[in-house]
Design a protein around this motif. Structure first.
Motif, short mmCIF file in Angstrom:
data_model
loop_
_atom_site.label_atom_id
_atom_site.label_comp_id
_atom_site.label_asym_id
_atom_site.label_seq_id
_atom_site.Cartn_x
_atom_site.Cartn_y
_atom_site.Cartn_z
N VAL A 177 2.75 -31.53 -0.10
CA VAL A 177 2.79 -30.08 0.12
C VAL A 177 1.60 -29.48 -0.60
O VAL A 177 1.21 -29.93 -1.67
N SER A 178 0.99 -28.48 0.00
CA SER A 178 -0.21 -27.88 -0.59
C SER A 178 0.16 -26.74 -1.54
O SER A 178 1.26 -26.18 -1.47
N GLU A 204 0.90 -23.62 0.42
CA GLU A 204 2.28 -23.53 0.94
C GLU A 204 3.24 -23.10 -0.15
O GLU A 204 4.18 -22.33 0.11
N GLN A 257 2.97 -19.39 -0.70
CA GLN A 257 3.64 -18.63 0.35
C GLN A 257 5.15 -18.58 0.13
O GLN A 257 5.81 -17.60 0.48
N ALA A 258 5.69 -19.62 -0.47
CA ALA A 258 7.14 -19.74 -0.62
C ALA A 258 7.67 -19.10 -1.91
O ALA A 258 8.86 -18.80 -2.00
N VAL A 279 10.16 -25.05 1.42
CA VAL A 279 9.42 -26.23 0.99
C VAL A 279 10.17 -27.50 1.34
O VAL A 279 9.59 -28.47 1.87
N SER A 332 9.93 -28.36 4.98
CA SER A 332 8.64 -28.99 5.31
C SER A 332 8.61 -30.44 4.84
O SER A 332 8.12 -31.33 5.54
#
Length: 488
Positions: free
Chosen positions: A118-119, A122, A125-126, A438, A441
């Motif tokens: 996971v970046s 990301e 954003q979460a 997260v 994903s």
């Protein structure tokens, strides 16, 4: 007027403020967000820095939600993988970290590689805020010829080997030579020397890994030289670590007494901690009083030497010795600087362990990183990429200090984050999905993440395996096996 009535009146007087302050009557300033909004914070790294940051956030706000993401399936970072196995008392901090992980507003997610699975984008954003606390996973290079020969190891990898770090389980260090040289004179260097020379009866009572124990049982190392570029007054270890070396059964110190000329005369000018350390060092260097009867192994500090080259054996692939520059000091006491004299010295040895420091790495190109200093540039933990990104621990300040240093540093970062929430720099009114997005994903990418209850299964199994052989635990060394136990 009773205490309950006082609290009611105080709360009513604050209802129109932007933030509701509670628990002030017990001296703790805790905040909650308005309108049921709940700040969501993600911490990257499940070691001391991550847990201390989480602890301070959870204690300071009644509504904050904290998720910790860790690259390995197991938590606690260097407390598990860096603390020497014969120092179980240092690992007691795990009890505090466990209480943090079990907090109702905290979640742990292991086996998640941020920057890979996971970046950071990301995560941002979460969550309302992201704290990078992933420590220092890299090695500092010596930058000299021969450092890639067989028989040359970093202290980080060697420590990881005997402590069960999965990435170091295949290290298989060559322990066939009589003399080992450790470059560096800090606590980690002394940990390495002590493990190399410790009687097996001591190590068998610890959580050192079984493969390491078996290798050390066959070790031919009888002498460890701990090399530093400066002198006795600049040695970087603590008195506790030095005392352990002096008192290590079956060993005796072996040092060059001329290295200590003039040291006794300046003792009165030293700070108390430095004075006590130097006095013990002098005692060890001078005399028979510290030499144990029947001692078969030796250790010693080798001062005023800097590595120039690792010398190859006839096969040109393994280590036969090390060439050192001989230094003199310019300046005095802890501010003295080592200057080469032009003279060189060679030592025969089959093993060289470099203990010159760990190094943080850049895990995501979206994060600013100072590759020279190996840290994330920051101001009191605030990363200068817009609001909401922070750092704590070694990736914030460099690989220095002890666990207490990391605790205070992490608390500072947590305070910066809380100040930004209170000042409105972080918009807690915006709705953030947090771990729900997260984990969705991660599941779609086939990442087998590990919860804290999953870790407790690993913990229970390691303790069970240790009990079978009369030891505190037997660590699982393979990530795949960790996952199998965790998800059983």
């Amino acid at each position: 007027m009773n205490l309950r009535r006082i609290c009611v009146l105080r709360c009513k007087s604050l209802l129109n403020s932007k933030y509701l302050r509670t628990s002030q009557i017990v001296g703790v300033r805790k905040l909650t967000s308005p309108s049921g909004s709940s700040p969501k914070v993600c911490i990257v790294g499940g070691g001391p820095a991550g847990f201390y940051t989480a602890q301070h956030l959870l204690k300071s706000r009644l509504d904050i939600q904290v998720d910790l993401f860790e690259r390995l399936p197991v938590p606690f970072g260097l407390v598990r993988f860096g603390v020497a196995p014969d120092h179980p008392e240092v690992k007691n901090v795990i009890n505090t970290f466990t209480q943090t992980a079990l907090h109702e507003r905290c979640n742990f997610f292991g086996n998640v590689g941020v920057g890979k699975d996971v970046s950071v984008a990301e995560l941002r954003q979460a969550y309302h805020a992201v704290v990078l606390s992933y420590g220092a996973e890299g090695n500092r290079r010596l930058g000299i010829p021969g450092e890639d020969l067989r028989g040359v190891y970093s202290a980080k990898d060697f420590v990881g080997w005997y402590n069960g770090l999965p990435g170091n389980k295949e290290l298989r260090p060559d322990l066939s030579s009589e003399t080992a040289v450790v470059l560096g004179q800090g606590n980690v260097a002394l940990d390495v020397a002590r493990i190399l020379l410790s009687p097996l009866d001591i190590l068998k009572k610890t959580d050192i890994t079984q493969p390491s124990l078996e290798a050390l049982a066959e070790s031919q190392v009888q002498r460890v030289l701990i090399v530093g570029r400066r002198g006795p007054l600049q040695v970087a270890c603590t008195i506790k670590e030095l005392r352990e070396m002096v008192n290590l059964p079956g060993t005796m110190p072996d040092m060059v007494t001329t290295d200590f000329e003039g040291v006794a005369s300046v003792l009165k000018d030293l700070s108390r901690p430095r004075k006590r350390l130097t006095e013990l060092l002098l005692k060890a260097a001078q005399g028979a009083a510290s030499r144990q009867a029947g001692a078969s192994r030796q250790w010693g500090f080798h001062f005023l030497r800097s590595p120039l080259e690792i010398l190859p054996a006839d096969d040109l692939t393994s280590t036969a010795g090390i060439r050192l520059a001989v230094n003199v000091l310019e300046g005095s006491h802890e501010g003295a600087r080592a200057v080469p004299t032009g003279e060189v010295e060679e030592l025969k040895c089959g093993m060289v362990i470099s203990s010159i420091g760990y190094r943080s790495l850049c895990i995501d190109p979206a994060v600013p990183f100072d590759h020279h200093k190996a840290i994330i540039p920051n101001t009191v933990g605030r990363v200068q990429t817009g609001a909401g990104l922070y750092c704590s621990g070694w990736v914030k300040r460099g690989p220095t200090g002890v666990i207490a240093t990391t605790m205070n540093d992490s608390f500072d970062t947590a305070r910066s984050l809380l100040q930004d929430i209170e000042a409105g720099v972080i918009d807690v009114y915006s709705v953030k999905p947090g771990s729900r997005a997260v984990l969705s994903s991660l599941d779609s990418r086939g990442v087998k993440w590990v919860s804290f209850s999953d870790w407790e299964k690993i913990d229970k199994e390691e303790v069970r395996r240790g009990q079978r052989v009369g030891r505190p635990r037997e660590k699982i060394l393979d990530v795949a096996e960790m996952l199998r136990v965790a998800h059983s």
